[in-house]
Design a protein around this motif. Structure first.
Motif, PDB file in Angstrom:
ATOM      1  N   GLU A 227       0.834  -1.208   0.000  1.00  0.00           N
ATOM      2  CA  GLU A 227       0.000   0.000   0.000  1.00  0.00           C
ATOM      3  C   GLU A 227       0.868   1.256   0.000  1.00  0.00           C
ATOM      4  OE1 GLU A 227      -3.611   2.129   2.486  1.00  0.00           O
ATOM      5  OE2 GLU A 227      -2.557   0.429   3.372  1.00  0.00           O
ATOM      6  N   ARG A 228       1.914   1.265   0.778  1.00  0.00           N
ATOM      7  CA  ARG A 228       2.796   2.441   0.837  1.00  0.00           C
ATOM      8  C   ARG A 228       3.534   2.656  -0.476  1.00  0.00           C
ATOM      9  NH1 ARG A 228       4.934   1.912   7.015  1.00  0.00           N
ATOM     10  NH2 ARG A 228       2.944   2.470   7.943  1.00  0.00           N
ATOM     11  N   ILE A 229       3.951   1.581  -1.112  1.00  0.00           N
ATOM     12  CA  ILE A 229       4.591   1.713  -2.420  1.00  0.00           C
ATOM     13  C   ILE A 229       3.592   2.286  -3.426  1.00  0.00           C
ATOM     14  CG2 ILE A 229       5.543   0.416  -4.377  1.00  0.00           C
ATOM     15  CD1 ILE A 229       6.839  -1.450  -2.314  1.00  0.00           C
ATOM     16  N   GLY A 230       2.368   1.805  -3.366  1.00  0.00           N
ATOM     17  CA  GLY A 230       1.325   2.323  -4.251  1.00  0.00           C
ATOM     18  C   GLY A 230       1.047   3.794  -4.007  1.00  0.00           C
TER      19      GLY A 230
ATOM     20  N   ARG B 285      -3.979   0.761  -8.100  1.00  0.00           N
ATOM     21  CA  ARG B 285      -4.129  -0.686  -8.084  1.00  0.00           C
ATOM     22  C   ARG B 285      -3.270  -1.307  -6.988  1.00  0.00           C
ATOM     23  NH1 ARG B 285      -1.504  -4.973  -9.815  1.00  0.00           N
ATOM     24  NH2 ARG B 285       0.092  -3.755 -10.865  1.00  0.00           N
ATOM     25  N   LEU B 286      -2.046  -0.821  -6.851  1.00  0.00           N
ATOM     26  CA  LEU B 286      -1.173  -1.320  -5.779  1.00  0.00           C
ATOM     27  C   LEU B 286      -1.731  -0.958  -4.408  1.00  0.00           C
ATOM     28  CD1 LEU B 286       2.536  -0.748  -6.871  1.00  0.00           C
ATOM     29  CD2 LEU B 286       1.403  -2.890  -6.361  1.00  0.00           C
ATOM     30  N   GLN B 287      -2.289   0.222  -4.282  1.00  0.00           N
ATOM     31  CA  GLN B 287      -2.877   0.625  -3.002  1.00  0.00           C
ATOM     32  C   GLN B 287      -4.015  -0.312  -2.624  1.00  0.00           C
ATOM     33  OE1 GLN B 287      -4.074   4.685  -3.639  1.00  0.00           O
ATOM     34  NE2 GLN B 287      -2.145   5.499  -2.863  1.00  0.00           N
ATOM     35  N   ARG B 288      -4.900  -0.586  -3.582  1.00  0.00           N
ATOM     36  CA  ARG B 288      -6.027  -1.486  -3.302  1.00  0.00           C
ATOM     37  C   ARG B 288      -5.547  -2.885  -2.961  1.00  0.00           C
ATOM     38  NH1 ARG B 288      -8.387   0.875  -7.866  1.00  0.00           N
ATOM     39  NH2 ARG B 288      -7.811  -0.969  -9.057  1.00  0.00           N
ATOM     40  N   HIS B 289      -4.587  -3.365  -3.722  1.00  0.00           N
ATOM     41  CA  HIS B 289      -4.060  -4.710  -3.476  1.00  0.00           C
ATOM     42  C   HIS B 289      -3.423  -4.787  -2.082  1.00  0.00           C
ATOM     43  CE1 HIS B 289      -2.680  -8.662  -4.591  1.00  0.00           C
ATOM     44  NE2 HIS B 289      -1.464  -8.353  -4.166  1.00  0.00           N
ATOM     45  N   GLY B 290      -2.711  -3.740  -1.704  1.00  0.00           N
ATOM     46  CA  GLY B 290      -2.090  -3.698  -0.389  1.00  0.00           C
ATOM     47  C   GLY B 290      -3.115  -3.692   0.732  1.00  0.00           C
ATOM     48  N   ARG B 291      -4.152  -2.874   0.558  1.00  0.00           N
ATOM     49  CA  ARG B 291      -5.204  -2.826   1.587  1.00  0.00           C
ATOM     50  C   ARG B 291      -5.905  -4.165   1.701  1.00  0.00           C
ATOM     51  NH1 ARG B 291      -8.299   1.645  -0.588  1.00  0.00           N
ATOM     52  NH2 ARG B 291      -6.514   2.826  -1.264  1.00  0.00           N
ATOM     53  N   THR B 292      -6.137  -4.818   0.561  1.00  0.00           N
ATOM     54  CA  THR B 292      -6.792  -6.129   0.570  1.00  0.00           C
ATOM     55  C   THR B 292      -5.950  -7.153   1.329  1.00  0.00           C
ATOM     56  OG1 THR B 292      -7.804  -5.644  -1.564  1.00  0.00           O
ATOM     57  CG2 THR B 292      -7.750  -7.941  -0.895  1.00  0.00           C
TER      58      THR B 292
END
Length: 57
Positions: free
Chosen positions: A20-23, A30-37
């Motif tokens: 999420e932080r990288i996103g 997309r990276l933020q959502r994947h990280g949160r998931t």
């Protein structure tokens, strides 16, 4: 639960925080959502393990 499962779930939540932080840094939603998931999934699994342990006692 077993130590192996506990470590696996904590690692998943930690990996989600990093993703999420990288996103956020790259402004990639997309990276933020994947990280949160991943974070939520790992935390829910940890909660489930704790609930199972509480009922065993």
């Amino acid at each position: 639960m077993s130590v192996k499962q506990t470590i696996k779930h904590k690692t998943q939540a930690f990996k989600g925080r990093i993703t999420e932080r990288i996103g956020r840094t790259t402004r990639n939603r997309r990276l933020q959502r994947h990280g949160r998931t991943d974070q939520i999934s790992g935390n829910l699994k940890q909660f489930g393990d704790k609930a199972k342990d509480a009922f065993k006692r």
